[in-house]
Design a protein around this motif. Sequence first.
Motif, PDB file in Angstrom:
ATOM      1  N   TRP A 166       0.833  -1.206   0.000  1.00  0.00           N
ATOM      2  CA  TRP A 166       0.000   0.000   0.000  1.00  0.00           C
ATOM      3  C   TRP A 166       0.865   1.252   0.000  1.00  0.00           C
ATOM      4  O   TRP A 166       0.594   2.200  -0.730  1.00  0.00           O
ATOM      5  CB  TRP A 166      -0.927  -0.017   1.207  1.00  0.00           C
ATOM      6  CG  TRP A 166      -1.578   1.326   1.456  1.00  0.00           C
ATOM      7  CD1 TRP A 166      -1.209   2.270   2.362  1.00  0.00           C
ATOM      8  CD2 TRP A 166      -2.697   1.879   0.751  1.00  0.00           C
ATOM      9  NE1 TRP A 166      -2.015   3.372   2.277  1.00  0.00           N
ATOM     10  CE2 TRP A 166      -2.943   3.160   1.296  1.00  0.00           C
ATOM     11  CE3 TRP A 166      -3.507   1.413  -0.284  1.00  0.00           C
ATOM     12  CZ2 TRP A 166      -3.972   3.975   0.835  1.00  0.00           C
ATOM     13  CZ3 TRP A 166      -4.536   2.232  -0.743  1.00  0.00           C
ATOM     14  CH2 TRP A 166      -4.755   3.490  -0.183  1.00  0.00           C
ATOM     15  N   ARG A 167       1.907   1.267   0.837  1.00  0.00           N
ATOM     16  CA  ARG A 167       2.751   2.453   0.981  1.00  0.00           C
ATOM     17  C   ARG A 167       3.422   2.830  -0.329  1.00  0.00           C
ATOM     18  O   ARG A 167       3.528   4.011  -0.662  1.00  0.00           O
ATOM     19  CB  ARG A 167       3.797   2.210   2.067  1.00  0.00           C
ATOM     20  CG  ARG A 167       4.657   3.424   2.370  1.00  0.00           C
ATOM     21  CD  ARG A 167       5.580   3.173   3.546  1.00  0.00           C
ATOM     22  NE  ARG A 167       6.382   4.341   3.858  1.00  0.00           N
ATOM     23  CZ  ARG A 167       7.264   4.409   4.852  1.00  0.00           C
ATOM     24  NH1 ARG A 167       7.433   3.355   5.639  1.00  0.00           N
ATOM     25  NH2 ARG A 167       7.964   5.504   5.058  1.00  0.00           N
ATOM     26  N   GLU A 168       3.874   1.845  -1.075  1.00  0.00           N
ATOM     27  CA  GLU A 168       4.592   2.122  -2.318  1.00  0.00           C
ATOM     28  C   GLU A 168       3.656   2.344  -3.507  1.00  0.00           C
ATOM     29  O   GLU A 168       4.085   2.831  -4.552  1.00  0.00           O
ATOM     30  CB  GLU A 168       5.539   0.951  -2.644  1.00  0.00           C
ATOM     31  CG  GLU A 168       6.669   0.784  -1.639  1.00  0.00           C
ATOM     32  CD  GLU A 168       7.581  -0.363  -2.000  1.00  0.00           C
ATOM     33  OE1 GLU A 168       7.620  -0.745  -3.190  1.00  0.00           O
ATOM     34  OE2 GLU A 168       8.255  -0.899  -1.101  1.00  0.00           O
ATOM     35  N   ASN A 169       2.386   1.988  -3.348  1.00  0.00           N
ATOM     36  CA  ASN A 169       1.458   2.063  -4.475  1.00  0.00           C
ATOM     37  C   ASN A 169       0.190   2.852  -4.170  1.00  0.00           C
ATOM     38  O   ASN A 169      -0.825   2.664  -4.839  1.00  0.00           O
ATOM     39  CB  ASN A 169       1.056   0.642  -4.906  1.00  0.00           C
ATOM     40  CG  ASN A 169       2.229  -0.178  -5.399  1.00  0.00           C
ATOM     41  OD1 ASN A 169       2.763   0.054  -6.473  1.00  0.00           O
ATOM     42  ND2 ASN A 169       2.645  -1.153  -4.595  1.00  0.00           N
ATOM     43  N   VAL A 170       0.252   3.729  -3.167  1.00  0.00           N
ATOM     44  CA  VAL A 170      -0.962   4.413  -2.733  1.00  0.00           C
ATOM     45  C   VAL A 170      -1.652   5.156  -3.880  1.00  0.00           C
ATOM     46  O   VAL A 170      -2.879   5.089  -4.031  1.00  0.00           O
ATOM     47  CB  VAL A 170      -0.658   5.371  -1.552  1.00  0.00           C
ATOM     48  CG1 VAL A 170       0.385   6.429  -1.950  1.00  0.00           C
ATOM     49  CG2 VAL A 170      -1.941   6.025  -1.062  1.00  0.00           C
TER      50      VAL A 170
END
Length: 235
Positions: free
Chosen positions: A189-193
């Motif tokens: 999630w953090r890298e692809n928000v």
Amino acid sequence: MKSLTSFIPNTITCLNLLSGCVAVFFAFNLDIEIGSLPAMTWAFIFIGAASVFDFCDGFSARLLHAYSPLGKELDSLSDLVSFGLAPAFLVMNVMRTYGAPLWVSASALLIAVMGALRLAKFNVDTRQTTSFIGLPIPANAIFWIGTLAWIDSHAYPGNIAMVILILAVSLLMVSELKMFSLKFANLSWRENVRRYVILAAAVLFVLTEGVSGLAWTIILYILISLFGRKTAVEA
């Protein structure tokens, strides 16, 4: 001797090209209907199929370690037909059906010209290994599918508005706007928000607006890229 699997990515790329050619055919035959679906819908379907093949050829090349200079060039040529020529001819012929003079509707060919420049820049620009500079040509095609669907459902905005829109989107393809890639390297999630936001928005827009929601999705993609942070760094 090359293994059989090494030909798989280029075969998929050729299916992209073939889909684009069929979309061009329907773009010039908007008055026909096949299986209760109008030609414009079939053009949308085949451009969409080309998008799927465009994703799958790169994925298969990575999976099979079957990269080649030939594949890179073939991919660009196929993208130009499927995401440059096909939407350009669609826009041009739709404008003609609404009474636009030929010299006005021909402005849509700028989509194909700028698409070609966009692809050429991408092939030689080392800054675009993990992100994009300028609107990607598949996103351009998706935008026009949504826009033409909106016109079909609502109203033709007029020749001046169409020419301005054609100019704006075409110039975006060759602009220096830094845009993040929509391809997922992982599911974090953090890298692809931003990717998840675009994906969720696309589902919401299509559910509420139908096919025309695709245009709003690309507009959101442009806005997030314009105002987002670290666009050029994130893969």
